[in-house]
Design an enzyme around this catalytic site. Structure first.
Site, PDB file in Angstrom:
ATOM      1  CG  ASP A  10      -2.176   0.821   1.040  1.00 51.57           C
ATOM      2  OD1 ASP A  10      -2.063   2.040   0.805  1.00 51.57           O
ATOM      3  OD2 ASP A  10      -3.282   0.243   1.109  1.00 51.57           O
ATOM      4  CB  SER A  52      -5.084   3.599   3.885  1.00 52.07           C
ATOM      5  OG  SER A  52      -3.925   3.361   3.105  1.00 52.07           O
ATOM      6  CE  LYS A  95     -12.944   4.675  -1.034  1.00 54.78           C
ATOM      7  NZ  LYS A  95     -13.607   3.953   0.023  1.00 54.78           N
ATOM      8  CB  SER A 138     -17.074  -0.728  -9.006  1.00 56.66           C
ATOM      9  OG  SER A 138     -18.072   0.201  -8.726  1.00 56.66           O
ATOM     10  CE1 TYR A 157     -13.243   3.297  -8.691  1.00 58.18           C
ATOM     11  CE2 TYR A 157     -15.622   3.229  -8.988  1.00 58.18           C
ATOM     12  CZ  TYR A 157     -14.473   2.701  -8.433  1.00 58.18           C
ATOM     13  OH  TYR A 157     -14.535   1.581  -7.643  1.00 58.18           O
ATOM     14  CE  LYS A 215     -11.903  -0.142  -9.401  1.00 62.65           C
ATOM     15  NZ  LYS A 215     -10.925  -0.947  -8.679  1.00 62.65           N
ATOM     16  CG  ASN A 258     -23.697   1.307  -2.801  1.00 61.72           C
ATOM     17  OD1 ASN A 258     -23.930   0.772  -3.878  1.00 61.72           O
ATOM     18  ND2 ASN A 258     -23.666   2.615  -2.660  1.00 61.72           N
ATOM     19  CG  ASN A 315     -18.805   6.933  -0.686  1.00 68.65           C
ATOM     20  OD1 ASN A 315     -17.602   6.886  -0.547  1.00 68.65           O
ATOM     21  ND2 ASN A 315     -19.389   6.830  -1.852  1.00 68.65           N
ATOM     22  NE  ARG A 335     -26.705   4.412  -5.780  1.00 69.63           N
ATOM     23  CZ  ARG A 335     -27.637   5.048  -6.501  1.00 69.63           C
ATOM     24  NH1 ARG A 335     -28.853   4.566  -6.627  1.00 69.63           N
ATOM     25  NH2 ARG A 335     -27.333   6.177  -7.110  1.00 69.63           N
ATOM     26  CG  ASP A 352     -26.184  10.029  -7.463  1.00 68.63           C
ATOM     27  OD1 ASP A 352     -25.086   9.459  -7.641  1.00 68.63           O
ATOM     28  OD2 ASP A 352     -26.484  10.613  -6.400  1.00 68.63           O
TER      29      ASP A 352
HETATM   30  P1  NAD Z   1      -9.676   2.554  -0.083  1.00 67.24           P
HETATM   31  O1  NAD Z   1      -9.292   3.833  -0.746  1.00 67.24           O
HETATM   32  O2  NAD Z   1     -10.036   2.582   1.357  1.00 67.24           O
HETATM   33  O3  NAD Z   1      -8.523   1.476  -0.292  1.00 67.24           O
HETATM   34  C1  NAD Z   1      -7.654   1.492  -1.413  1.00 67.24           C
HETATM   35  C2  NAD Z   1      -6.230   1.347  -0.888  1.00 67.24           C
HETATM   36  O4  NAD Z   1      -5.337   1.347  -2.003  1.00 67.24           O
HETATM   37  C3  NAD Z   1      -5.820   2.503   0.025  1.00 67.24           C
HETATM   38  O5  NAD Z   1      -5.219   1.986   1.190  1.00 67.24           O
HETATM   39  C4  NAD Z   1      -4.810   3.284  -0.818  1.00 67.24           C
HETATM   40  O6  NAD Z   1      -3.839   3.926  -0.011  1.00 67.24           O
HETATM   41  C5  NAD Z   1      -4.229   2.194  -1.703  1.00 67.24           C
HETATM   42  N1  NAD Z   1      -3.699   2.669  -2.975  1.00 67.24           N
HETATM   43  C6  NAD Z   1      -4.286   3.517  -3.852  1.00 67.24           C
HETATM   44  N2  NAD Z   1      -3.482   3.709  -4.911  1.00 67.24           N
HETATM   45  C7  NAD Z   1      -2.362   2.962  -4.703  1.00 67.24           C
HETATM   46  C8  NAD Z   1      -1.181   2.738  -5.439  1.00 67.24           C
HETATM   47  N3  NAD Z   1      -0.956   3.333  -6.616  1.00 67.24           N
HETATM   48  N4  NAD Z   1      -0.260   1.899  -4.925  1.00 67.24           N
HETATM   49  C9  NAD Z   1      -0.453   1.295  -3.740  1.00 67.24           C
HETATM   50  N5  NAD Z   1      -1.567   1.470  -2.993  1.00 67.24           N
HETATM   51  C10 NAD Z   1      -2.507   2.294  -3.474  1.00 67.24           C
HETATM   52  O7  NAD Z   1     -10.864   1.943  -0.951  1.00 67.24           O
HETATM   53  P2  NAD Z   1     -11.823   0.709  -0.626  1.00 67.24           P
HETATM   54  O8  NAD Z   1     -13.188   1.244  -0.368  1.00 67.24           O
HETATM   55  O9  NAD Z   1     -11.200  -0.200   0.349  1.00 67.24           O
HETATM   56  O10 NAD Z   1     -11.872   0.043  -2.052  1.00 67.24           O
HETATM   57  C11 NAD Z   1     -11.024  -1.041  -2.389  1.00 67.24           C
HETATM   58  C12 NAD Z   1     -11.258  -1.420  -3.841  1.00 67.24           C
HETATM   59  O11 NAD Z   1     -12.636  -1.739  -4.026  1.00 67.24           O
HETATM   60  C13 NAD Z   1     -10.950  -0.307  -4.840  1.00 67.24           C
HETATM   61  O12 NAD Z   1     -10.384  -0.904  -5.985  1.00 67.24           O
HETATM   62  C14 NAD Z   1     -12.311   0.270  -5.168  1.00 67.24           C
HETATM   63  O13 NAD Z   1     -12.323   0.837  -6.450  1.00 67.24           O
HETATM   64  C15 NAD Z   1     -13.174  -0.974  -5.090  1.00 67.24           C
HETATM   65  N6  NAD Z   1     -14.595  -0.705  -4.770  1.00 67.24           N
HETATM   66  C16 NAD Z   1     -14.901  -0.009  -3.644  1.00 67.24           C
HETATM   67  C17 NAD Z   1     -16.238   0.234  -3.344  1.00 67.24           C
HETATM   68  C18 NAD Z   1     -16.639   1.043  -2.140  1.00 67.24           C
HETATM   69  O14 NAD Z   1     -17.768   1.549  -2.115  1.00 67.24           O
HETATM   70  N7  NAD Z   1     -15.805   1.177  -1.121  1.00 67.24           N
HETATM   71  C19 NAD Z   1     -17.245  -0.268  -4.185  1.00 67.24           C
HETATM   72  C20 NAD Z   1     -16.876  -0.984  -5.314  1.00 67.24           C
HETATM   73  C21 NAD Z   1     -15.525  -1.204  -5.597  1.00 67.24           C
HETATM   74  C1  WQD Z   2     -25.446   6.375  -2.009  1.00 63.51           C
HETATM   75  C2  WQD Z   2     -26.752   7.142  -2.150  1.00 63.51           C
HETATM   76  C3  WQD Z   2     -26.508   9.290  -3.200  1.00 63.51           C
HETATM   77  C4  WQD Z   2     -24.087  11.150  -0.122  1.00 63.51           C
HETATM   78  C5  WQD Z   2     -20.533   4.841  -4.951  1.00 63.51           C
HETATM   79  C6  WQD Z   2     -19.766   4.749  -6.227  1.00 63.51           C
HETATM   80  C7  WQD Z   2     -19.773   3.338  -6.733  1.00 63.51           C
HETATM   81  C8  WQD Z   2     -19.298   2.389  -5.665  1.00 63.51           C
HETATM   82  C9  WQD Z   2     -20.115   2.526  -4.449  1.00 63.51           C
HETATM   83  C10 WQD Z   2     -16.907   2.231  -5.821  1.00 63.51           C
HETATM   84  C11 WQD Z   2     -26.888   7.837  -3.504  1.00 63.51           C
HETATM   85  C12 WQD Z   2     -26.965   9.443  -1.762  1.00 63.51           C
HETATM   86  C13 WQD Z   2     -24.838  10.248  -0.843  1.00 63.51           C
HETATM   87  C14 WQD Z   2     -24.731  12.280   0.448  1.00 63.51           C
HETATM   88  C15 WQD Z   2     -26.826  11.498  -0.446  1.00 63.51           C
HETATM   89  N1  WQD Z   2     -17.943   2.684  -5.272  1.00 63.51           N
HETATM   90  N2  WQD Z   2     -26.183  10.414  -1.010  1.00 63.51           N
HETATM   91  N3  WQD Z   2     -26.078  12.407   0.262  1.00 63.51           N
HETATM   92  O1  WQD Z   2     -22.988   6.751  -5.405  1.00 63.51           O
HETATM   93  O2  WQD Z   2     -24.270   4.634  -4.849  1.00 63.51           O
HETATM   94  O3  WQD Z   2     -21.878   4.514  -5.196  1.00 63.51           O
HETATM   95  O4  WQD Z   2     -20.048   3.898  -4.002  1.00 63.51           O
HETATM   96  O5  WQD Z   2     -16.828   1.458  -6.736  1.00 63.51           O
HETATM   97  O6  WQD Z   2     -18.929   3.324  -7.818  1.00 63.51           O
HETATM   98  O7  WQD Z   2     -20.393   5.598  -7.179  1.00 63.51           O
HETATM   99  O8  WQD Z   2     -22.684   5.603  -3.156  1.00 63.51           O
HETATM  100  O9  WQD Z   2     -22.620   6.326  -0.810  1.00 63.51           O
HETATM  101  O10 WQD Z   2     -22.034   7.996  -2.631  1.00 63.51           O
HETATM  102  O11 WQD Z   2     -24.380   7.259  -2.382  1.00 63.51           O
HETATM  103  O12 WQD Z   2     -28.041  11.667  -0.593  1.00 63.51           O
HETATM  104  O13 WQD Z   2     -24.097  13.144   1.078  1.00 63.51           O
HETATM  105  O14 WQD Z   2     -26.754   8.189  -1.162  1.00 63.51           O
HETATM  106  O15 WQD Z   2     -27.171  10.202  -4.029  1.00 63.51           O
HETATM  107  O16 WQD Z   2     -28.221   7.756  -3.860  1.00 63.51           O
HETATM  108  P1  WQD Z   2     -23.036   5.452  -4.723  1.00 63.51           P
HETATM  109  P2  WQD Z   2     -22.843   6.825  -2.182  1.00 63.51           P
END
Ligand code: NAD
Ligand code: WQD
Length: 351
Positions: free
Chosen positions: A35, A40, A89, A129, A153, A157, A183, A203, A235, A299
């Site tokens: 990382d 983080s 992300k 995602s 973004y 992916k 989510n 989020n 969601r 959205d």
């Molecule tokens: P996060 O940002 O908390 O974790 C990502 C980690 O990757 C972080 O610790 C960051 O420091 C590290 N990182 C970023 N770029 C880097 C690089 N170039 N080299 C080394 N480390 C690097 O995000 P998360 O919510 O834990 O998401 C993890 C994965 O899941 C991501 O690929 C994200 O796109 C995907 N994802 C997340 C969500 C969500 O809602 N959290 C939903 C769908 C997909």
């Molecule tokens: C959830 C709902 C907002 C904030 C995102 C990424 C998606 C995936 C998951 C990584 C929506 C509403 C939000 C606020 C609100 N991540 N909202 N007020 O947009 O569904 O998905 O996270 O891959 O790619 O787009 O998640 O938590 O941002 O929003 O009303 O201050 O809450 O409009 O309907 P989202 P979110």
């Protein structure tokens, strides 16, 4: 083929990565973490260690795009399989900085693939995602629903999935499971691990948690005129520990058959923004202030998974409901009001 036992976890200090490390360590896996802490903090590993009661494993601070440094990690450890979380992300930021998003998300993935090929590591679980479904409004969304990404973004992916699919087709024996999470929210039940966004949360759940602790005045609800039961967007929220379990189970299935595969990771149950506000209010035992404002650009009304493939083929089924997601997120927020890096928070951020 034997099951993988030593797992390289890229992005292992992040939200989903840290919870997955707990799950793997508790099930006897060895983890090697990479990382760069761009989103983080290294303090997370003390907490992982406190939860699992043993040494976390080797942690390497590096940017996965640094091929030389990444290759050295593969030289130092015998790695059976990789879970690739490291990525940028934030959807809104990706619209402002598309090149940075493609560089980290696509460039990071190709750098990793080259290191894997060089060291004959052929099994990968990839973080995809639900955002790749984009404007595919309605639902439930199955893995066969055509992808229509609508922001850099999501496109990054989707491009990674095409790259991974090509690699699997051209290198027999290579296996990739691309998990499309919906989510993920919540936190570890200990309150030691959770979601710790830098700056103002984008989020819903982390923003609500900061309203509940008094760090933000009220939630802006983005849109009250969607074609949903209460007018707010729907969601498929799922507990981060259910997501972590899905990764452990995916590792068990990497050897089922080689090639590229997409699997939805969701519950199949939709909740509106108002449902989440009410559930979080129950968890923190007070009504949370909110106001309905304009829709957020990009959205859609509803994104809900069809989780049948993971359930039928892996017997993976989420077990934690929305109430538990909110209780656990609230516990983490109470125990860590300023997140992991409290000492680094600026004066404007003080509650
Ligand atoms: P996060 O940002 O908390 O974790 C990502 C980690 O990757 C972080 O610790 C960051 O420091 C590290 N990182 C970023 N770029 C880097 C690089 N170039 N080299 C080394 N480390 C690097 O995000 P998360 O919510 O834990 O998401 C993890 C994965 O899941 C991501 O690929 C994200 O796109 C995907 N994802 C997340 C969500 C969500 O809602 N959290 C939903 C769908 C997909
Ligand atoms: C959830 C709902 C907002 C904030 C995102 C990424 C998606 C995936 C998951 C990584 C929506 C509403 C939000 C606020 C609100 N991540 N909202 N007020 O947009 O569904 O998905 O996270 O891959 O790619 O787009 O998640 O938590 O941002 O929003 O009303 O201050 O809450 O409009 O309907 P989202 P979110």
């Amino acid at each position: 083929m034997r099951q993988p036992s030593t797992i390289l976890v890229t992005g292992g200090a992040g939200f989903i990565g840290s919870h997955t490390c707990v799950e793997l360590l508790e099930h006897g896996y060895e983890v090697i973490i990479v990382d760069d802490y761009s989103n983080s903090a290294p303090q997370v590993f003390d907490r992982v260690q406190r939860i699992v009661g043993r040494f976390v494993g080797a942690v390497h601070k590096l940017d996965i795009r640094n091929r030389h440094a990444l290759s050295a990690v593969f030289d130092q450890h015998h790695i059976d399989a990789v879970i690739h979380f490291a990525a940028r992300k934030a959807v809104g930021e990706s619209v402002r900085m598309p090149a940075e998003y493609y560089d980290t998300n696509v460039g990071g993935t190709t750098s990793l693939l080259l290191a894997m090929r060089e060291h004959d590591v052929r099994q990968l679980v990839f973080s995809s995602s639900c955002s790749v479904y984009g404007e595919a409004d309605g639902g439930p969304l199955s893995e066969r629903t055509p992808a229509r990404p609508t922001n850099p973004y999501a496109t990054s992916k989707w491009i990674c999935e095409q790259v991974l699919s090509d690699v699997c087709r051209l290198h027999p024996g290579f296996t990739v499971l691309s998990l499309r999470y919906f989510n993920p929210v919540g936190a570890h039940s200990s309150g030691l691990l959770g979601e710790d966004p830098h700056g103002v949360p984008d989020n819903l759940m982390p923003y609500l948690a900061q309203v509940a602790i008094g760090r933000r005045d009220r939630l802006n609800v983005f849109g009250g005129d969607y074609a949903t039961a209460d007018g707010t967007a729907v969601r498929d929220y799922l507990h981060v520990m259910d997501v972590a379990e899905a990764h452990r189970i995916a590792l068990d299935h990497l050897s089922d058959r080689p090639g590229f595969r997409v699997v939805n990771i969701g519950t199949g149950k939709g909740s509106s923004v108002l449902d989440v506000i009410a559930a979080f209010g129950d968890a923190c035992r007070r009504p949370l202030p909110y106001q309905i404002v304009d829709r957020r650009p990009g959205d859609v009304a509803a994104l809900v998974a069809d989780p049948a493939v993971a359930e039928r083929e892996w017997a993976w089924r989420p077990t934690r409901d929305l109430a538990q997601m909110c209780r656990d997120a609230w516990r983490f927020q109470q125990l860590n009001p300023l997140g992991y890096r409290a000492s680094e928070v600026t004066s404007e951020e003080q509650p």
